[in-house]
Design a protein around this motif. Structure first.
Motif, PDB file in Angstrom:
ATOM      1  N   HIS A 149       1.018  -1.556   0.057  1.00  4.67           N
ATOM      2  CA  HIS A 149      -0.311  -0.363   0.164  1.00  4.67           C
ATOM      3  C   HIS A 149       0.645   1.293  -0.362  1.00  4.67           C
ATOM      4  CE1 HIS A 149      -3.356  -2.108   0.409  1.00  4.67           C
ATOM      5  NE2 HIS A 149      -2.965  -2.912   1.862  1.00  4.67           N
ATOM      6  N   PRO A 150       1.551   1.715  -1.290  1.00  9.23           N
ATOM      7  CA  PRO A 150       1.846   2.953  -1.548  1.00  9.23           C
ATOM      8  C   PRO A 150       1.320   4.128  -0.784  1.00  9.23           C
ATOM      9  CG  PRO A 150       1.630   2.006  -3.044  1.00  9.23           C
ATOM     10  CD  PRO A 150       1.210   1.200  -2.279  1.00  9.23           C
ATOM     11  N   PHE A 151       2.096   5.012  -0.147  1.00 14.84           N
ATOM     12  CA  PHE A 151       1.329   6.849  -0.008  1.00 14.84           C
ATOM     13  C   PHE A 151       1.760   7.146  -0.994  1.00 14.84           C
ATOM     14  CE2 PHE A 151       5.929   6.865   0.311  1.00 14.84           C
ATOM     15  CZ  PHE A 151       6.523   7.963   0.437  1.00 14.84           C
ATOM     16  N   TYR A 152       1.147   8.767  -0.458  1.00 13.42           N
ATOM     17  CA  TYR A 152       0.740   9.241  -1.724  1.00 13.42           C
ATOM     18  C   TYR A 152       0.953  10.990  -1.277  1.00 13.42           C
ATOM     19  CZ  TYR A 152      -0.770   5.438  -4.407  1.00 13.42           C
ATOM     20  OH  TYR A 152      -1.412   4.619  -4.888  1.00 13.42           O
ATOM     21  N   ALA A 189       6.972  38.766  -4.168  1.00 13.51           N
ATOM     22  CA  ALA A 189       6.320  38.313  -5.538  1.00 13.51           C
ATOM     23  C   ALA A 189       6.248  36.950  -4.282  1.00 13.51           C
ATOM     24  CB  ALA A 189       7.534  37.314  -5.868  1.00 13.51           C
ATOM     25  N   LEU A 190       5.231  36.338  -4.482  1.00  8.16           N
ATOM     26  CA  LEU A 190       4.917  34.601  -4.015  1.00  8.16           C
ATOM     27  C   LEU A 190       5.389  34.253  -4.969  1.00  8.16           C
ATOM     28  CD1 LEU A 190       3.693  33.757  -1.611  1.00  8.16           C
ATOM     29  CD2 LEU A 190       1.202  33.185  -2.843  1.00  8.16           C
ATOM     30  N   GLU A 191       6.377  33.167  -3.995  1.00 13.39           N
ATOM     31  CA  GLU A 191       7.089  32.264  -4.510  1.00 13.39           C
ATOM     32  C   GLU A 191       6.438  30.788  -4.280  1.00 13.39           C
ATOM     33  OE1 GLU A 191      11.448  34.436  -5.012  1.00 13.39           O
ATOM     34  OE2 GLU A 191      11.197  32.566  -3.632  1.00 13.39           O
ATOM     35  N   VAL A 192       5.713  29.424  -5.301  1.00 18.39           N
ATOM     36  CA  VAL A 192       5.450  28.825  -5.075  1.00 18.39           C
ATOM     37  C   VAL A 192       5.941  27.538  -5.728  1.00 18.39           C
ATOM     38  CG1 VAL A 192       3.275  27.118  -4.752  1.00 18.39           C
ATOM     39  CG2 VAL A 192       3.162  29.445  -4.926  1.00 18.39           C
ATOM     40  N   SER A 193       6.089  26.324  -5.083  1.00 18.88           N
ATOM     41  CA  SER A 193       7.431  24.946  -5.545  1.00 18.88           C
ATOM     42  C   SER A 193       6.103  23.784  -4.925  1.00 18.88           C
ATOM     43  CB  SER A 193       8.619  25.193  -5.419  1.00 18.88           C
ATOM     44  OG  SER A 193       8.112  24.863  -3.327  1.00 18.88           O
ATOM     45  N   CYS A 194       5.758  23.399  -6.188  1.00 16.47           N
ATOM     46  CA  CYS A 194       5.508  21.892  -5.468  1.00 16.47           C
ATOM     47  C   CYS A 194       5.552  21.206  -5.619  1.00 16.47           C
ATOM     48  CB  CYS A 194       4.117  21.529  -6.457  1.00 16.47           C
ATOM     49  SG  CYS A 194       2.673  23.325  -5.783  1.00 16.47           S
ATOM     50  N   ARG A 195       6.052  19.638  -4.776  1.00 14.27           N
ATOM     51  CA  ARG A 195       6.842  18.294  -4.779  1.00 14.27           C
ATOM     52  C   ARG A 195       5.626  17.143  -5.010  1.00 14.27           C
ATOM     53  NH1 ARG A 195       8.848  13.979  -2.778  1.00 14.27           N
ATOM     54  NH2 ARG A 195      10.934  13.235  -2.967  1.00 14.27           N
ATOM     55  N   ILE A 196       5.460  16.243  -5.995  1.00 13.90           N
ATOM     56  CA  ILE A 196       4.590  15.726  -6.934  1.00 13.90           C
ATOM     57  C   ILE A 196       5.293  14.213  -7.007  1.00 13.90           C
ATOM     58  CG2 ILE A 196       2.435  15.087  -7.615  1.00 13.90           C
ATOM     59  CD1 ILE A 196       2.846  17.967  -8.033  1.00 13.90           C
ATOM     60  N   PHE A 197       5.151  12.818  -6.615  1.00 13.71           N
ATOM     61  CA  PHE A 197       5.525  11.996  -7.662  1.00 13.71           C
ATOM     62  C   PHE A 197       4.945  11.396  -9.108  1.00 13.71           C
ATOM     63  CE2 PHE A 197       5.267  10.407  -3.343  1.00 13.71           C
ATOM     64  CZ  PHE A 197       7.079  10.315  -3.042  1.00 13.71           C
ATOM     65  N   SER A 198       6.445  12.245  -9.932  1.00 15.16           N
ATOM     66  CA  SER A 198       6.135  12.234 -10.678  1.00 15.16           C
ATOM     67  C   SER A 198       5.483  10.359 -11.417  1.00 15.16           C
ATOM     68  CB  SER A 198       8.135  11.457 -11.419  1.00 15.16           C
ATOM     69  OG  SER A 198       8.782  12.990 -10.673  1.00 15.16           O
ATOM     70  N   ASP A 199       5.135   9.757 -11.291  1.00 17.63           N
ATOM     71  CA  ASP A 199       4.669   8.701 -11.482  1.00 17.63           C
ATOM     72  C   ASP A 199       2.973   8.682 -11.278  1.00 17.63           C
ATOM     73  OD1 ASP A 199       5.063   8.199  -8.952  1.00 17.63           O
ATOM     74  OD2 ASP A 199       5.013   5.629  -9.345  1.00 17.63           O
ATOM     75  N   ASP A 200       2.968   9.530 -10.438  1.00 20.64           N
ATOM     76  CA  ASP A 200       1.776   9.729  -9.582  1.00 20.64           C
ATOM     77  C   ASP A 200       0.590  11.227 -10.402  1.00 20.64           C
ATOM     78  OD1 ASP A 200       1.186   7.971  -8.031  1.00 20.64           O
ATOM     79  OD2 ASP A 200       2.173   9.601  -6.235  1.00 20.64           O
ATOM     80  N   GLU A 242      -7.675  10.760  -8.032  1.00 22.25           N
ATOM     81  CA  GLU A 242      -6.783   9.536  -8.591  1.00 22.25           C
ATOM     82  C   GLU A 242      -6.514   8.642  -7.187  1.00 22.25           C
ATOM     83  OE1 GLU A 242      -6.504  12.533 -11.604  1.00 22.25           O
ATOM     84  OE2 GLU A 242      -5.651  12.819  -9.869  1.00 22.25           O
ATOM     85  N   HIS A 243      -6.450   8.817  -5.852  1.00 19.86           N
ATOM     86  CA  HIS A 243      -6.115   8.642  -5.163  1.00 19.86           C
ATOM     87  C   HIS A 243      -6.627   8.986  -3.471  1.00 19.86           C
ATOM     88  CE1 HIS A 243      -2.213   7.125  -7.336  1.00 19.86           C
ATOM     89  NE2 HIS A 243      -1.736   8.519  -6.964  1.00 19.86           N
ATOM     90  N   ASN A 269      -6.666  13.375   1.917  1.00 21.07           N
ATOM     91  CA  ASN A 269      -7.876  13.776   1.143  1.00 21.07           C
ATOM     92  C   ASN A 269      -9.161  13.189   2.002  1.00 21.07           C
ATOM     93  OD1 ASN A 269      -9.745  13.399  -1.243  1.00 21.07           O
ATOM     94  ND2 ASN A 269      -8.760  11.688  -2.112  1.00 21.07           N
ATOM     95  N   PRO A 270     -10.325  14.155   2.242  1.00 19.57           N
ATOM     96  CA  PRO A 270     -11.176  15.155   0.440  1.00 19.57           C
ATOM     97  C   PRO A 270     -10.695  16.891   1.886  1.00 19.57           C
ATOM     98  CG  PRO A 270     -12.917  14.393   2.341  1.00 19.57           C
ATOM     99  CD  PRO A 270     -11.631  13.621   2.408  1.00 19.57           C
ATOM    100  N   LYS A 271     -10.057  16.783   2.502  1.00 18.08           N
ATOM    101  CA  LYS A 271      -9.690  18.375   2.795  1.00 18.08           C
ATOM    102  C   LYS A 271      -8.352  18.933   2.124  1.00 18.08           C
ATOM    103  CE  LYS A 271      -8.962  20.952   7.219  1.00 18.08           C
ATOM    104  NZ  LYS A 271      -7.831  20.845   8.153  1.00 18.08           N
TER     105      LYS A 271
END
Length: 162
Positions: A18-21, A35-46, A130-131, A153-155
């Motif tokens: 059961h992988p974690f997301y 400026a507001l600087e935003v970065s999002c780190r997301i698993f590439s396969d997801d 998706e998850h 999820n769902p919050k």
């Protein structure tokens, strides 16, 4: 000995089954640049699977055949699933690009010409469709003050006051 092995090996085995997301979003107000600087780190396969689903195309996000098209898909997806308000006013996120690092995709966005803020509200439902167990760690840094929260999820909504 058996209890010891179960205590340590069972979580490892369960994580394989059961992988974690989890994604991480960092939002930083850069006072010097206003400026507001935003970065999002997301698993590439997801992220790749979500983009394939939403765009009905085959895609290799790590080595795309058409990088501008991949950027367009990433930009559209992130801006559909991440919404930010500063002091009650919706912000228009400008997509800067993405970078692959190990098994993650770092997506970069910004809001230029933004005056110092007192409150930041966000909605982040990236990969929620998706998850069912998708979570997001959110870090917001304004005037060297860091606040963090976790959304499961769902919050999808969080508020920060400075």
């Amino acid at each position: 000995m058996g209890v010891f092995l179960c205590k340590w090996l069972l979580p490892v085995w369960m994580s394989a089954v059961h992988p974690f997301y989890l994604s991480v979003t960092e939002i930083r107000y850069n006072g010097q640049r206003q400026a507001l600087e935003v970065s999002c780190r997301i698993f590439s396969d997801d992220l790749e699977n979500a983009l394939k689903k939403y765009n009905h195309v085959t895609l290799d996000i790590i080595r795309p055949k058409d990088r501008p098209a991949a950027d367009s898909m990433v930009s559209r997806y992130i801006r559909q699933h991440l919404h930010i308000k500063a002091d009650g006013k919706p912000l228009s996120l400008q997509y800067l690009g993405y970078r692959i690092e190990d098994d993650a995709t770092w997506c970069f966005l910004e809001v230029p010409a933004l005056k110092p803020l007192k409150q930041l509200d966000l909605q982040n439902d990236i990969l929620y469709a998706e998850h069912d167990t998708q979570s997001h760690m959110i870090h917001v840094i304004v005037q060297d003050k860091r606040q963090s929260t976790k959304l499961d999820n769902p919050k999808a909504e969080a508020s920060f006051r400075f």
